[in-house]
Design a protein around this motif. Structure first.
Motif, mmCIF file in Angstrom:
data_model
loop_
_atom_site.group_PDB
_atom_site.id
_atom_site.type_symbol
_atom_site.label_atom_id
_atom_site.label_comp_id
_atom_site.label_asym_id
_atom_site.label_seq_id
_atom_site.Cartn_x
_atom_site.Cartn_y
_atom_site.Cartn_z
ATOM 1 N N THR A 357 48.888 54.490 34.745
ATOM 2 C CA THR A 357 49.146 55.680 33.932
ATOM 3 C C THR A 357 48.232 55.800 32.727
ATOM 4 O O THR A 357 48.281 56.796 32.021
ATOM 5 C CB THR A 357 50.609 55.664 33.432
ATOM 6 N N ASP A 358 47.414 54.773 32.477
ATOM 7 C CA ASP A 358 46.507 54.876 31.341
ATOM 8 C C ASP A 358 45.284 54.005 31.570
ATOM 9 O O ASP A 358 45.133 53.362 32.617
ATOM 10 C CB ASP A 358 47.207 54.503 30.021
ATOM 11 N N ALA A 359 44.397 53.981 30.570
ATOM 12 C CA ALA A 359 43.108 53.306 30.700
ATOM 13 C C ALA A 359 43.216 51.788 30.655
ATOM 14 O O ALA A 359 42.202 51.100 30.823
ATOM 15 C CB ALA A 359 42.161 53.792 29.600
ATOM 16 N N ASN A 360 44.409 51.264 30.446
ATOM 17 C CA ASN A 360 44.587 49.814 30.462
ATOM 18 C C ASN A 360 45.194 49.314 31.775
ATOM 19 O O ASN A 360 45.568 48.144 31.878
ATOM 20 C CB ASN A 360 45.469 49.366 29.289
ATOM 21 N N ALA A 361 45.281 50.185 32.776
ATOM 22 C CA ALA A 361 45.872 49.789 34.061
ATOM 23 C C ALA A 361 44.947 48.858 34.838
ATOM 24 O O ALA A 361 45.410 48.046 35.634
ATOM 25 C CB ALA A 361 46.195 51.024 34.890
ATOM 26 N N GLY A 362 43.643 48.973 34.622
ATOM 27 C CA GLY A 362 42.694 48.152 35.353
ATOM 28 C C GLY A 362 42.477 48.635 36.773
ATOM 29 O O GLY A 362 43.078 49.622 37.224
ATOM 30 N N LEU A 363 41.596 47.943 37.498
ATOM 31 C CA LEU A 363 41.274 48.272 38.883
ATOM 32 C C LEU A 363 41.834 47.168 39.781
ATOM 33 O O LEU A 363 41.359 46.031 39.742
ATOM 34 C CB LEU A 363 39.758 48.384 39.068
ATOM 35 N N PRO A 364 42.866 47.464 40.587
ATOM 36 C CA PRO A 364 43.508 46.426 41.392
ATOM 37 C C PRO A 364 42.536 45.772 42.364
ATOM 38 O O PRO A 364 41.763 46.446 43.038
ATOM 39 C CB PRO A 364 44.613 47.185 42.139
ATOM 40 N N GLY A 365 42.593 44.450 42.426
ATOM 41 C CA GLY A 365 41.772 43.700 43.352
ATOM 42 C C GLY A 365 40.450 43.232 42.795
ATOM 43 O O GLY A 365 39.788 42.383 43.401
ATOM 44 N N VAL A 366 40.046 43.739 41.649
ATOM 45 C CA VAL A 366 38.766 43.324 41.070
ATOM 46 C C VAL A 366 38.824 41.846 40.690
ATOM 47 O O VAL A 366 37.863 41.099 40.884
ATOM 48 C CB VAL A 366 38.413 44.198 39.847
ATOM 49 N N HIS A 367 39.951 41.425 40.160
ATOM 50 C CA HIS A 367 40.130 40.022 39.782
ATOM 51 C C HIS A 367 41.166 39.377 40.700
ATOM 52 O O HIS A 367 41.995 40.065 41.311
ATOM 53 C CB HIS A 367 40.557 39.921 38.318
ATOM 54 N N ALA A 368 41.129 38.074 40.824
ATOM 55 C CA ALA A 368 42.018 37.353 41.725
ATOM 56 C C ALA A 368 43.483 37.656 41.424
ATOM 57 O O ALA A 368 43.890 37.736 40.256
ATOM 58 C CB ALA A 368 41.750 35.855 41.626
ATOM 59 N N ASP A 369 44.253 37.847 42.476
ATOM 60 C CA ASP A 369 45.703 38.060 42.385
ATOM 61 C C ASP A 369 46.074 39.283 41.549
ATOM 62 O O ASP A 369 47.119 39.305 40.894
ATOM 63 C CB ASP A 369 46.387 36.813 41.812
ATOM 64 N N SER A 370 45.230 40.320 41.585
ATOM 65 C CA SER A 370 45.527 41.530 40.799
ATOM 66 C C SER A 370 45.794 42.740 41.686
ATOM 67 O O SER A 370 45.880 43.856 41.189
ATOM 68 C CB SER A 370 44.358 41.838 39.863
ATOM 69 N N ARG A 371 45.943 42.535 42.992
ATOM 70 C CA ARG A 371 46.121 43.684 43.884
ATOM 71 C C ARG A 371 47.440 44.409 43.610
ATOM 72 O O ARG A 371 47.505 45.634 43.640
ATOM 73 C CB ARG A 371 46.066 43.241 45.345
ATOM 74 N N GLY A 372 48.504 43.661 43.399
ATOM 75 C CA GLY A 372 49.793 44.273 43.087
ATOM 76 C C GLY A 372 50.536 44.819 44.285
ATOM 77 O O GLY A 372 51.657 45.299 44.148
ATOM 78 N N VAL A 373 49.929 44.802 45.471
ATOM 79 C CA VAL A 373 50.572 45.296 46.692
ATOM 80 C C VAL A 373 50.342 44.264 47.785
ATOM 81 O O VAL A 373 49.209 43.843 48.021
ATOM 82 C CB VAL A 373 49.996 46.656 47.126
ATOM 83 N N ASP A 374 51.416 43.840 48.453
ATOM 84 C CA ASP A 374 51.301 42.880 49.544
ATOM 85 C C ASP A 374 50.951 43.599 50.840
ATOM 86 O O ASP A 374 51.434 44.708 51.100
ATOM 87 C CB ASP A 374 52.613 42.116 49.729
ATOM 88 N N GLN A 375 50.145 42.950 51.662
ATOM 89 C CA GLN A 375 49.790 43.506 52.960
ATOM 90 C C GLN A 375 50.936 43.278 53.943
ATOM 91 O O GLN A 375 51.502 42.187 54.023
ATOM 92 C CB GLN A 375 48.509 42.854 53.472
ATOM 93 N N ALA A 376 51.294 44.322 54.677
ATOM 94 C CA ALA A 376 52.423 44.249 55.614
ATOM 95 C C ALA A 376 51.926 43.782 56.971
ATOM 96 O O ALA A 376 51.449 44.574 57.793
ATOM 97 C CB ALA A 376 53.102 45.612 55.733
#
Length: 765
Positions: A357-376
């Motif tokens: 929702t803002d500029a501090n959300a970051g880009l998921p997956g750029v850094h280790a363990d930052s994806r935030g969504v598990d693969q099904a």
């Protein structure tokens, strides 16, 4: 080392296909790298897992997910469309069944068990997927793999939906490691805990190799090729991600650009480029200094990281590359805003922060363990692992990024983009939007999108209307940006329609541009005129193409016959000056007689004197000041002053039968009643307005002739179906504002209440 996946061949023997495990990177015949498959973790199978009886009866196997050459399947043909899995409430109870768990994940986290008092059940069918030979027909593909598509419906039949309720056409298919074929293409690929940027760089190579000039030429929205924005924007700056500073852009530099949501971050707490720091930020290392680095929003820091990983040196970000307090007329900020389309259109790639929702959300997956969504992914049996193939569009509902006006424009001009959304990164270009981390597509057969695009159809009003429809429903933080965030698209419309926008409406199509409608109650935006979509918060539908034609040439011709108002705009409230909104180049009222707004001969259509068309010179008192129409070469005040037919009708609860056509309108369907009490038309009005004004008489002004629906026989210009389009107005002292639109049959004009139809001067704000 694990062995490499073999290169796909045109001819192969299905009997020789064996299951593949992981492999190191190899290359196909064109030199495109094929990334290795990650090994399947041994922990994928959960203790106590076992297929339920229903799922056992499906007899799933790895080979069932492959389209073999012997199948001779030329096009997708769904089979077994009625594979019933049972009620959602029962499927939820079978937590021990890995396939039941996977189906629930595929249908989405908000899958209900009951809808409208009926239990929800799940049905499934086999479908196919494969390469798309023609990007102009993305619905046609060559079957290569099979997928299972579960869908939910109310028991007994009846689909349902709603925002965030279900994933869009979910697909379940085989994990690529288990594919019994040389080709792994279109099967699922396991994700690492961090983005493999070697894979992403490979996508760029694929695009350049397979798509050639289709993705290196200018974006459709630009009027010319532009490789160097600095030639048109003297203040153009970029971030040097190697020296970590902000510099004037080098000549013809290859740069990335960031598209993101700023959100509710206090500007005083973050690093921005301002007049008093611009020189300091140009020093090498300035952005990683102790006093600056932590003040850079996380999304921007991640974008700098991505830029380096892509092998690029330069990045453009608005808050750091535009001097934020240089916003006076002619300042560098306004220069950049006016040319924003060029900034994004000339970029090598756009980094889209679709999450947060803002500029501090970051880009998921750029850094280790930052994806935030598990693969099904689930293991049904040893050697049979299936997974849900999510579409990145499933994450759009509820994503702040896709609700913002500024980011909409940025997407329109981007030639290539990396979309960080749903825990992974997706590559989009002018030929594809489906290259992503969790699907194998690097092999030669997946090269869909390599066909040249057909010539652009320039005779299509739908392109302009589609932009307005999409843009009008988006949110904007500062009301004064309503036209700034549309600036690049205004340039496109000016070129395509050969028209200027008058507070958002095309002047050369003015009468019919006024006929936009809303399908849901809107909130008045008091800083823009009520007659334009820009004067309302909420999506507007300018569906000229729907009720008449997409053809610009036909629309131009028809307007000349179906209109009578000469439109003028007041220059300013404290001035008596007014100017025509638009005029044909060869406009003349003599010697061949008076002409209408579009240069055609005036028709004798009303049984009273309509010759008065010039506005009465007057000044307005206490009129509101609207947002400046910045991108119009001759901006006015936003107040229209003109003569037309005024009529009075009673507005009440509609008694006529509604004909269902198109999307649902959630306004109140109000009836327009004439002197004999008969309902002569309808208008969709805001529920609050209806409650306060039901069973009262109200003023309408006739705008033009128009249609409510397209002619069934395709003969749109035949007289049957043409009506008088009217605007319901309310007066605020010296000027009126739009409430809604309605229409009546032309012969029902005589149904107007006393004093009947009159020729009247209107000031519309």
């Amino acid at each position: 080392m694990p062995r490499s996946p073999p290169i796909i061949h045109e001819e192969y023997d299905s009997d020789d296909w064996e299951s593949e495990s992981d492999g190191e990177r190899s290359q196909d015949a064109t030199g495109i790298a094929i990334p290795q498959l990650l090994p399947v973790p041994a922990t994928l199978a959960k203790p106590g897992d076992s297929l339920c009886d229903t799922c056992k009866s499906l007899n799933l196997s790895a080979k069932r997910f492959v389209v073999f050459p012997s199948d001779n399947l030329k096009a997708n043909k769904p089979d077994d469309p009625n594979m019933h899995l049972g009620l959602v409430v029962d499927i939820r109870r079978k937590s021990h069944c890995p396939f039941c768990r996977l189906v629930l994940r595929a249908l989405g986290p908000n899958l209900p068990t009951m809808v409208d008092g009926k239990p929800v059940e799940v049905t499934m069918s086999w479908n196919t997927e494969g390469p798309i030979p023609d990007p102009n027909q993305p619905w046609h593909h060559i079957p290569q793999i099979r997928v299972l598509r579960p869908y939910a419906q109310k028991k007994g039949g009846g689909y349902f939906g709603g925002p965030n309720m279900l994933n869009m056409f979910p697909e379940i298919t085989l994990l690529a490691n288990d594919a019994p074929t040389p080709s792994k293409t279109f099967f699922l690929r396991l994700l690492n805990n961090q983005i493999d940027f070697a894979m992403v760089r490979n996508w760029l190579t694929m695009c350049e190799t397979w798509h050639g000039g289709h993705c290196t030429s200018k974006a459709d929205m630009l009027d010319k090729d532009l490789s160097d924005p600095a030639t048109e924007i003297p203040s153009f700056r970029v971030i040097d991600v190697v020296d970590n500073c902000i510099i004037p852009a080098p000549n013809k530099c290859k740069y990335a650009v960031l598209s993101y949501v700023w959100g509710k971050i206090d500007p005083s707490t973050i690093l921005r480029n301002l007049k008093n720091v611009v020189n300091e930020l140009e020093k090498p290392g300035a952005l990683v200094s102790e006093e600056n680095y932590d003040r850079i929003p996380i999304t921007i820091r991640d974008a700098m990281w991505v830029t380096r990983e892509l092998g690029l040196r330069y990045l453009w970000v608005d808050s750091l590359c535009i001097v934020q307090d240089d916003s006076e007329q002619g300042g560098s900020k306004m220069q950049a805003i006016a040319k924003m389309g060029l900034v994004y259109g000339a970029a090598y790639i756009t980094i889209i922060a679709g999450t947060g929702t803002d500029a501090n959300a970051g880009l998921p997956g750029v850094h280790a363990d930052s994806r935030g969504v598990d693969q099904a992914v689930e293991e049904l049996l040893p050697g049979l692992r299936l997974g849900f193939k999510p579409k990145w569009q499933d994450h759009i509902p509820g994503a702040t990024y896709f609700t913002r006006a500024w980011t909409f424009q940025e997407q329109q001009f981007s030639r290539r983009s990396l979309v960080f959304i749903g825990g992974q990164v997706v590559f989009r270009c002018m030929q594809t939007d489906q290259w992503r981390e969790d699907v194998v597509f690097e092999e030669r057969r997946s090269r869909y999108g390599s066909t040249a695009r057909s010539a652009r159809d320039t005779d299509d009003i739908g392109k302009y209307e589609g932009l307005l429809q999409s843009y009008s429903g988006l949110s904007i933080t500062f009301e004064s940006d309503i036209y700034h965030a549309f600036a690049g698209m205004i340039r496109f419309i000016q070129r395509e329609l050969k028209a200027n926008l008058v507070h958002g409406l095309a002047d050369a199509y003015f009468d019919w541009s006024l006929l936009w409608t809303a399908l849901a109650p809107q909130e008045r935006r008091n800083w823009a005129p009520s007659w334009s979509w820009s004067g309302w918060k909420g999506q507007s539908w300018p569906h000229m193409w729907d009720w008449y034609s997409r053809s610009i040439a036909r629309i131009r011709k028809a307007q000349r016959k179906r209109t009578w108002i000469i439109w003028y705009q007041r220059k300013a409230h404290d001035s008596e000056e007014y100017v025509r909104v638009w005029g044909p180049k060869k406009f003349s009222s003599a010697p061949s007689g008076p002409r209408n707004f579009y240069g055609a001969h005036v028709q004798d259509r009303f049984p009273f004197d309509c010759t008065q068309t010039l506005p009465t010179r007057r000044r307005l008192v206490a009129a509101p000041a609207y947002i400046e129409d910045t991108y119009n070469p001759a901006p006015g005040s936003g107040f229209l002053q003109f003569w037309t037919v005024s009529v009075t009708f009673k507005v009440g609860k509609s008694v006529s039968k509604e004909t269902k056509r198109g999307p649902e309108n959630t306004h109140i369907r109000a009836g327009i009643f004439g002197r004999d009490g008969r309902e002569v038309g309808i208008a969709f009005v805001h529920p609050d307005w209806f409650k306060a004004n039901i069973s009262k008489s109200h003023e309408f002004i006739l705008l033009c002739e128009g249609r409510d629906v397209r002619a069934d026989n395709g003969r749109m210009d035949d007289e049957p179906g043409w009506k008088y389009k009217m605007m319901l107005i309310e007066w605020h002292g010296e000027w009126a504002e739009r409430v809604s639109l309605g229409s009546i049959e032309k012969h029902d004009l005589t149904q107007a209440l006393a004093p009947g139809p009159v020729w009247k001067e209107i000031i519309l704000g």
